[in-house]
Design a protein around this motif. Structure first.
Motif, mmCIF file in Angstrom:
data_model
loop_
_atom_site.group_PDB
_atom_site.id
_atom_site.type_symbol
_atom_site.label_atom_id
_atom_site.label_comp_id
_atom_site.label_asym_id
_atom_site.label_seq_id
_atom_site.Cartn_x
_atom_site.Cartn_y
_atom_site.Cartn_z
ATOM 1 N N PRO B 230 0.805 -1.219 0.000
ATOM 2 C CA PRO B 230 0.000 0.000 0.000
ATOM 3 C C PRO B 230 0.845 1.278 0.000
ATOM 4 O O PRO B 230 0.419 2.298 -0.530
ATOM 5 N N VAL B 231 2.036 1.224 0.585
ATOM 6 C CA VAL B 231 2.879 2.418 0.599
ATOM 7 C C VAL B 231 3.898 2.396 -0.544
ATOM 8 O O VAL B 231 4.161 3.417 -1.186
ATOM 9 N N LEU B 232 4.467 1.195 -0.815
ATOM 10 C CA LEU B 232 5.621 1.158 -1.725
ATOM 11 C C LEU B 232 5.294 0.819 -3.178
ATOM 12 O O LEU B 232 6.062 1.166 -4.076
ATOM 13 N N GLY B 234 4.528 0.718 -6.857
ATOM 14 C CA GLY B 234 4.533 1.761 -7.878
ATOM 15 C C GLY B 234 5.572 2.845 -7.655
ATOM 16 O O GLY B 234 5.804 3.673 -8.527
ATOM 17 N N THR B 235 6.201 2.849 -6.475
ATOM 18 C CA THR B 235 7.237 3.865 -6.234
ATOM 19 C C THR B 235 8.560 3.398 -6.831
ATOM 20 O O THR B 235 8.742 2.214 -7.128
ATOM 21 N N GLU B 236 9.487 4.323 -6.982
ATOM 22 C CA GLU B 236 10.799 3.947 -7.496
ATOM 23 C C GLU B 236 11.551 3.171 -6.429
ATOM 24 O O GLU B 236 11.613 3.580 -5.268
ATOM 25 N N ALA B 237 12.135 2.036 -6.855
ATOM 26 C CA ALA B 237 12.813 1.160 -5.903
ATOM 27 C C ALA B 237 13.988 1.867 -5.230
ATOM 28 O O ALA B 237 14.342 1.562 -4.098
ATOM 29 N N ALA B 238 14.587 2.829 -5.929
ATOM 30 C CA ALA B 238 15.772 3.491 -5.387
ATOM 31 C C ALA B 238 15.434 4.739 -4.565
ATOM 32 O O ALA B 238 16.326 5.369 -3.986
ATOM 33 N N ALA B 239 14.142 5.087 -4.503
ATOM 34 C CA ALA B 239 13.763 6.313 -3.781
ATOM 35 C C ALA B 239 13.893 6.100 -2.272
ATOM 36 O O ALA B 239 13.818 4.979 -1.785
ATOM 37 N N PRO B 240 14.089 7.184 -1.504
ATOM 38 C CA PRO B 240 14.158 7.060 -0.055
ATOM 39 C C PRO B 240 12.842 6.491 0.489
ATOM 40 O O PRO B 240 11.781 6.692 -0.094
ATOM 41 N N PRO B 242 9.595 6.291 2.398
ATOM 42 C CA PRO B 242 8.723 7.358 2.910
ATOM 43 C C PRO B 242 8.347 7.144 4.386
ATOM 44 O O PRO B 242 8.291 6.007 4.844
ATOM 45 N N ASP B 243 8.056 8.248 5.083
ATOM 46 C CA ASP B 243 7.696 8.179 6.499
ATOM 47 C C ASP B 243 6.434 7.352 6.747
ATOM 48 O O ASP B 243 6.285 6.734 7.792
ATOM 49 N N GLU B 244 5.532 7.365 5.757
ATOM 50 C CA GLU B 244 4.299 6.574 5.928
ATOM 51 C C GLU B 244 4.610 5.104 6.180
ATOM 52 O O GLU B 244 3.859 4.404 6.854
ATOM 53 N N LEU B 245 5.719 4.649 5.564
ATOM 54 C CA LEU B 245 6.060 3.246 5.737
ATOM 55 C C LEU B 245 6.430 2.962 7.191
ATOM 56 O O LEU B 245 6.083 1.931 7.756
ATOM 57 N N LEU B 246 7.132 3.915 7.804
ATOM 58 C CA LEU B 246 7.520 3.736 9.203
ATOM 59 C C LEU B 246 6.265 3.697 10.079
ATOM 60 O O LEU B 246 6.180 2.913 11.029
ATOM 61 N N ASP B 247 5.268 4.515 9.729
ATOM 62 C CA ASP B 247 3.998 4.498 10.471
ATOM 63 C C ASP B 247 3.308 3.142 10.331
ATOM 64 O O ASP B 247 2.743 2.612 11.285
ATOM 65 N N LEU B 248 3.363 2.608 9.109
ATOM 66 C CA LEU B 248 2.743 1.308 8.836
ATOM 67 C C LEU B 248 3.359 0.229 9.731
ATOM 68 O O LEU B 248 2.658 -0.588 10.322
ATOM 69 N N ALA B 270 11.902 -1.271 15.317
ATOM 70 C CA ALA B 270 11.383 -2.111 14.227
ATOM 71 C C ALA B 270 11.185 -1.273 12.959
ATOM 72 O O ALA B 270 11.515 -1.716 11.855
ATOM 73 N N ALA B 271 10.672 -0.069 13.130
ATOM 74 C CA ALA B 271 10.450 0.808 11.974
ATOM 75 C C ALA B 271 11.782 1.223 11.349
ATOM 76 O O ALA B 271 11.960 1.178 10.128
ATOM 77 N N GLU B 272 12.734 1.590 12.187
ATOM 78 C CA GLU B 272 14.042 2.022 11.672
ATOM 79 C C GLU B 272 14.765 0.861 10.983
ATOM 80 O O GLU B 272 15.382 1.036 9.927
ATOM 81 N N LEU B 273 14.674 -0.328 11.575
ATOM 82 C CA LEU B 273 15.338 -1.486 10.955
ATOM 83 C C LEU B 273 14.701 -1.817 9.609
ATOM 84 O O LEU B 273 15.383 -2.250 8.681
#
Lengths: 167, 289
Positions: B230-232, B234-240, B242-248, B270-273
């Motif tokens: 849901p977050v990743l 369609g996004t570019e694999a090399a892009a940083p 996103p913060d939403e992913l850490l929330d997820l 867990a989010a940072e790892l």
């Protein structure tokens, strides 16, 4: 009681033991190999490390009955005719022991490490020995000794064929 | 003597092992590598009356690789699987995770299947089994059955395996080509139980993320799959990341506080790892596929 037949440092032993006896207790109390020491008894410290069929194990974490029919090598079995094993010699030369309690396990684990990886980097040595604790915190010289031994063992095994080829 | 008394059974075949398990029921415990079981016995946290030692059972020590699976027999040691070239090539995540399992001497003896069957939430390989869509192959008095890894874990140290069943093998699923994986964990000391850990798999097509998922170590009661799509997707694999992913991730994990770390810290960790693991999938040096 269960009858076990175990080869320890090249000598065959047959003993009746309780199945719940740990390998380290069998080695020390039945066979008399007190060179293998007991540290934590919880598989953390690595002081009791020996080789089971050539691979390192923590002997407080293996039952003696599981060594039945197998070969165990302890710190007492690696010197040949009174001459220290190169790894023992390297620990001696690099002052890789302070109180000496972790040394038997360190050396047995170091041998496992160089068997797997004959030319370990410093980081690989530290990772390879991560399961062995030295409470004198003398790691610096232990790492030096293992590195020095690995390079001499590597030289001695690769040098021989070259020499014979030259002849 | 450290452990309490028990009867030691040494079956030579799977059928014999299953027969003993059926006979001793809940008072029996399977002994394979013993690297979790023997400390538990030493500390007398458990005192089973019977140990069914499968180390002498023939036919359980194989690793088989085919187009879909890496099948690991019940007597394959962690170190053996870590060194297995075919398994390493087919599923690099195995090696990425295995090098985090305890210490080298423990990996020489401990088995990957035993670690999964032990179902410790701090175990690395249960999380890998779930992430790869793995299958547990069990055998009991009524024959063989397969249990999807995601249905195998019931709670900490609890599985859906019956008392009279033996796990013969675990199959780890192979990922579609173009999938990048990484395993990252953090422990107080190298080789200790992780405070938190994560395995990630990212399917990439033409530089874009097609699908991504994660499973966790030490921060969920049982390893469960988290869809990062849901977050990743369609996004570019090399892009940083996103913060939403850490929330997820923070919303998915459910860590407990203990002497080593508080629940909030573990959730943050867990989010940072996960962020680091996703970054590592892009760098082969970091151990990605």
């Amino acid at each position: 009681m269960t009858r076990v037949h175990v080869t320890v440092d090249g000598v065959q032993y047959s003993d009746d033991i309780e199945p719940r006896m740990l390998l380290v207790h069998y080695l020390r109390e039945v066979v008399g190999k007190v060179g293998t020491v007991i540290g934590c008894d919880t598989s953390n410290c690595g002081a009791c490390t020996v080789h089971l069929d050539g691979a390192s194990v923590k002997s407080c974490n293996v039952l003696a009955v599981q060594a039945d029919g197998h070969e165990v090598t302890t710190i007492e079995g690696i010197a040949v005719d009174g001459e220290l094993h190169p790894m023992q010699q390297a620990f001696h030369e690099h002052h890789a022991l302070q109180c000496g309690y972790c040394t038997p396990g360190m050396i047995m684990q170091a041998l496992d490490l160089v068997r797997e990886n004959p030319t370990p980097s410093e980081e690989e040595i530290r990772l390879g020995l991560e399961g062995n604790l030295c409470r004198c915190t003398g790691y610096q010289n232990i790492v030096k000794a293992v590195a020095a031994c690995a390079s001499t063992m590597e030289t001695s095994t690769t040098a021989r064929p070259e020499r014979s080829a030259a002849r | 003597m450290k452990p309490g008394p028990f009867v030691h059974h040494a079956p030579r075949t799977v059928d014999e092992a299953v027969a003993v398990l059926a006979q001793v029921g809940h008072d029996g415990k399977v002994l394979a590598g013993g690297q979790s079981l023997i400390p538990v016995l030493n500390m007398r946290l458990a005192s089973p009356g019977h140990l069914v030692d499968i180390n002498g059972v023939a036919g359980l020590a194989g690793v088989d690789v085919d187009d879909r699976w890496v099948r690991v027999g019940a007597l394959v040691r962690h170190a053996g699987l870590e060194r297995h070239a075919g398994a390493g090539a087919a599923l690099p995540l195995l090696r990425q995770a295995l090098r985090n399992v305890a210490h080298p001497a423990i990996r020489n003896r401990g088995t990957t299947v035993g670690s999964i069957t032990h179902a410790d939430p701090a175990g690395e390989m249960p999380a890998v089994a779930v992430l790869t869509g793995g299958v547990v192959e069990a055998v009991g008095p009524d024959g063989r059955r397969e249990i999807a890894a995601c249905d195998f874990f019931e709670g900490p140290l609890e599985t859906t395996l019956a008392d009279d069943e033996l796990v013969e093998a675990v199959r780890f699923g192979r990922f579609p080509s173009g999938t990048l994986t990484a395993f990252v964990e953090s422990a107080r000391r190298s080789g200790d139980y992780a405070l938190a850990g994560v395995a990630v798999a990212v399917e990439v097509e033409d530089g874009l993320v097609r699908a991504a998922r994660a499973s966790f170590v030490s921060v969920t009661p049982v390893p469960t799959l988290l869809d990062l799509g849901p977050v990743l997707a369609g996004t570019e694999a090399a892009a940083p990341v996103p913060d939403e992913l850490l929330d997820l991730v923070r919303a998915h994990v459910d860590p407990e506080s203990d002497i080593h770390a508080g629940a909030d810290y573990r959730r943050m960790l867990a989010a940072e790892l996960t962020r680091r693991a996703l970054a590592a999938t892009r760098s082969r040096d970091e151990g990605a596929a």
